[in-house]
Design a protein around this motif. Structure first.
Motif, PDB file in Angstrom:
ATOM      1  N   UNK A 272     -10.677  -3.402 -14.426  1.00  0.00           N
ATOM      2  CA  UNK A 272     -11.587  -3.362 -13.290  1.00  0.00           C
ATOM      3  C   UNK A 272     -11.765  -1.922 -12.795  1.00  0.00           C
ATOM      4  N   UNK A 273     -12.934  -1.672 -12.213  1.00  0.00           N
ATOM      5  CA  UNK A 273     -13.175  -0.328 -11.671  1.00  0.00           C
ATOM      6  C   UNK A 273     -12.173  -0.013 -10.566  1.00  0.00           C
ATOM      7  N   UNK A 274     -11.759  -1.032  -9.816  1.00  0.00           N
ATOM      8  CA  UNK A 274     -10.774  -0.802  -8.762  1.00  0.00           C
ATOM      9  C   UNK A 274      -9.484  -0.245  -9.356  1.00  0.00           C
ATOM     10  N   UNK A 275      -9.030  -0.815 -10.464  1.00  0.00           N
ATOM     11  CA  UNK A 275      -7.806  -0.329 -11.106  1.00  0.00           C
ATOM     12  C   UNK A 275      -7.982   1.101 -11.616  1.00  0.00           C
ATOM     13  N   UNK A 276      -9.149   1.376 -12.169  1.00  0.00           N
ATOM     14  CA  UNK A 276      -9.388   2.737 -12.662  1.00  0.00           C
ATOM     15  C   UNK A 276      -9.351   3.744 -11.524  1.00  0.00           C
ATOM     16  N   UNK A 277      -9.948   3.363 -10.374  1.00  0.00           N
ATOM     17  CA  UNK A 277      -9.925   4.285  -9.225  1.00  0.00           C
ATOM     18  C   UNK A 277      -8.491   4.496  -8.741  1.00  0.00           C
ATOM     19  N   UNK A 278      -7.708   3.439  -8.724  1.00  0.00           N
ATOM     20  CA  UNK A 278      -6.306   3.568  -8.328  1.00  0.00           C
ATOM     21  C   UNK A 278      -5.589   4.537  -9.271  1.00  0.00           C
ATOM     22  N   UNK A 279      -5.763   4.321 -10.576  1.00  0.00           N
ATOM     23  CA  UNK A 279      -5.048   5.148 -11.540  1.00  0.00           C
ATOM     24  C   UNK A 279      -5.496   6.605 -11.462  1.00  0.00           C
ATOM     25  N   UNK A 280      -6.797   6.846 -11.352  1.00  0.00           N
ATOM     26  CA  UNK A 280      -7.302   8.216 -11.288  1.00  0.00           C
ATOM     27  C   UNK A 280      -6.721   8.939 -10.072  1.00  0.00           C
ATOM     28  N   UNK A 281      -6.650   8.252  -8.943  1.00  0.00           N
ATOM     29  CA  UNK A 281      -6.094   8.874  -7.740  1.00  0.00           C
ATOM     30  C   UNK A 281      -4.637   9.287  -7.967  1.00  0.00           C
ATOM     31  N   UNK A 282      -3.837   8.393  -8.552  1.00  0.00           N
ATOM     32  CA  UNK A 282      -2.434   8.715  -8.807  1.00  0.00           C
ATOM     33  C   UNK A 282      -2.317   9.832  -9.838  1.00  0.00           C
ATOM     34  N   UNK A 283      -3.117   9.759 -10.903  1.00  0.00           N
ATOM     35  CA  UNK A 283      -3.046  10.754 -11.969  1.00  0.00           C
ATOM     36  C   UNK A 283      -3.459  12.139 -11.486  1.00  0.00           C
ATOM     37  N   UNK A 284      -4.408  12.200 -10.566  1.00  0.00           N
ATOM     38  CA  UNK A 284      -4.851  13.497 -10.055  1.00  0.00           C
ATOM     39  C   UNK A 284      -3.886  14.055  -9.013  1.00  0.00           C
ATOM     40  N   UNK A 285      -3.334  13.182  -8.198  1.00  0.00           N
ATOM     41  CA  UNK A 285      -2.412  13.645  -7.157  1.00  0.00           C
ATOM     42  C   UNK A 285      -0.990  13.834  -7.683  1.00  0.00           C
ATOM     43  N   UNK A 286      -0.632  13.042  -8.718  1.00  0.00           N
ATOM     44  CA  UNK A 286       0.742  13.008  -9.239  1.00  0.00           C
ATOM     45  C   UNK A 286       1.751  12.781  -8.116  1.00  0.00           C
ATOM     46  N   UNK A 287       1.327  11.930  -7.204  1.00  0.00           N
ATOM     47  CA  UNK A 287       2.160  11.581  -6.059  1.00  0.00           C
ATOM     48  C   UNK A 287       1.618  10.277  -5.481  1.00  0.00           C
ATOM     49  N   UNK A 288       2.436   9.231  -5.470  1.00  0.00           N
ATOM     50  CA  UNK A 288       1.959   7.925  -5.020  1.00  0.00           C
ATOM     51  C   UNK A 288       1.611   7.920  -3.538  1.00  0.00           C
ATOM     52  N   UNK A 289       2.373   8.672  -2.744  1.00  0.00           N
ATOM     53  CA  UNK A 289       2.096   8.716  -1.312  1.00  0.00           C
ATOM     54  C   UNK A 289       0.743   9.349  -1.024  1.00  0.00           C
ATOM     55  N   UNK A 290       0.476  10.495  -1.629  1.00  0.00           N
ATOM     56  CA  UNK A 290      -0.815  11.174  -1.405  1.00  0.00           C
ATOM     57  C   UNK A 290      -1.971  10.332  -1.971  1.00  0.00           C
ATOM     58  N   UNK A 291      -1.737   9.699  -3.133  1.00  0.00           N
ATOM     59  CA  UNK A 291      -2.785   8.869  -3.717  1.00  0.00           C
ATOM     60  C   UNK A 291      -3.114   7.687  -2.819  1.00  0.00           C
ATOM     61  N   UNK A 292      -2.079   7.059  -2.245  1.00  0.00           N
ATOM     62  CA  UNK A 292      -2.305   5.930  -1.351  1.00  0.00           C
ATOM     63  C   UNK A 292      -3.084   6.364  -0.111  1.00  0.00           C
ATOM     64  N   UNK A 293      -2.729   7.524   0.422  1.00  0.00           N
ATOM     65  CA  UNK A 293      -3.448   8.051   1.594  1.00  0.00           C
ATOM     66  C   UNK A 293      -4.909   8.335   1.243  1.00  0.00           C
TER      67      UNK A 293
END
Length: 278
Positions: free
Chosen positions: A2-23
């Motif tokens: 799903x596109x939602x999953x891709x957006x989640x993964x891209x955010x984590x992969x770019x931030x390399x930090x789950x906290x910043x990606x979640x924010x």
């Protein structure tokens, strides 16, 4: 996937930090972590190496980051083009660099208007490096690009013409009366460092010259005696206060009209035919 999953993964992969990606995503960290774990289980491979100190991409994760960015860009492009088609079914958007030969662009638009008077062509003048992304993300249907400075990855294109390059200098500069100048000489013009254009990744090359975003800024800095530059002949301004000299060893550039490789628009095809007939 799903596109939602891709957006989640891209955010984590770019931030390399789950906290910043979640924010960044506007969500809590635990559901984001669970979503990534579920994605890894479904794909049957590890996407991220994580410990208490760091998060790193695995080779598979690096592949998914590249592919997910491409897929998300395609989804956004589809959304933009669909909305635009709902408002203006027969209209198209053409992007060109600010300062690109106005005469060429005007002739193209005039000829197309004669052949297709019912089709509206919106023209967007973009800064250097912005035309290609606009073709990929759906903000434009066609673009006038210059090779080798613009990239054509994922695009189809037709060559229009080639042109030489010239140096622009402040009016009255001693070099301005020369019959020619070399690229090496341009690097050592006393007191006139070459302007630095923004690159495709948004960075600027190293050097002493000022950073340039668009043609107008460049012309003002040259006329003030703060910079020099090598540009295409068709971009040569008619304004007073500037001198131009042919650059004898600069490779010619090729002007092309480009469009997304997947485009099946008959209107796009018609404008391309008009451009090729000029």
């Amino acid at each position: 996937m799903e596109t939602r999953e891709m957006r989640y993964f891209v955010a984590v992969a770019e931030e390399l930090n789950f906290g910043r990606a979640a924010e960044r995503l506007g969500m809590a960290q635990p559901p984001l972590s669970r979503a990534i774990q579920q994605l890894e289980r479904r794909l049957g491979t590890k996407l991220l190496e994580r410990d208490r100190r760091a998060v790193e991409l695995t080779p598979a994760g690096a592949v998914l980051l590249r592919e997910a960015r491409t897929a998300l860009t395609a989804v956004e492009a589809a959304e933009r083009r669909t909305r635009r088609a709902g408002v203006q079914p027969d209209g198209i958007t053409l992007v060109a660099k600010t300062g690109m030969g106005s005469e060429r662009l005007a002739k193209l638009l005039d000829a197309f208007a004669v052949e297709h008077p019912d089709v509206k062509v919106d023209v967007v003048l973009a800064a250097l490096g912005e035309s290609e992304p606009m073709l990929h993300d759906g903000r434009a249907d066609l673009g006038l690009l210059t090779l080798p400075f613009d990239r054509t990855t994922g695009l189809d294109y037709e060559e229009l013409d080639t042109e030489n390059r010239v140096a622009i200098l402040p009016g009255g500069h001693p070099y301005g009366i020369r019959e020619g100048i070399t690229l090496a000489e341009m690097d050592t013009v006393p007191g006139l460092p070459q302007a630095r254009w923004r690159q495709a990744d948004g960075t600027y090359p190293d050097g002493p010259g000022p950073q340039i975003r668009d043609q107008l800024q460049l012309l003002q800095l040259v006329s003030l005696g703060r910079a020099s530059a090598v540009i295409c002949e068709s971009c040569l301004p008619t304004a007073a206060g500037l001198a131009s000299v042919p650059v004898t060893d600069a490779a010619p550039v090729t002007n092309v009209i480009a469009w997304p490789a997947h485009s099946r628009s008959q209107t796009v095809a018609a404008l391309v035919r008009t451009a090729l007939s000029r």
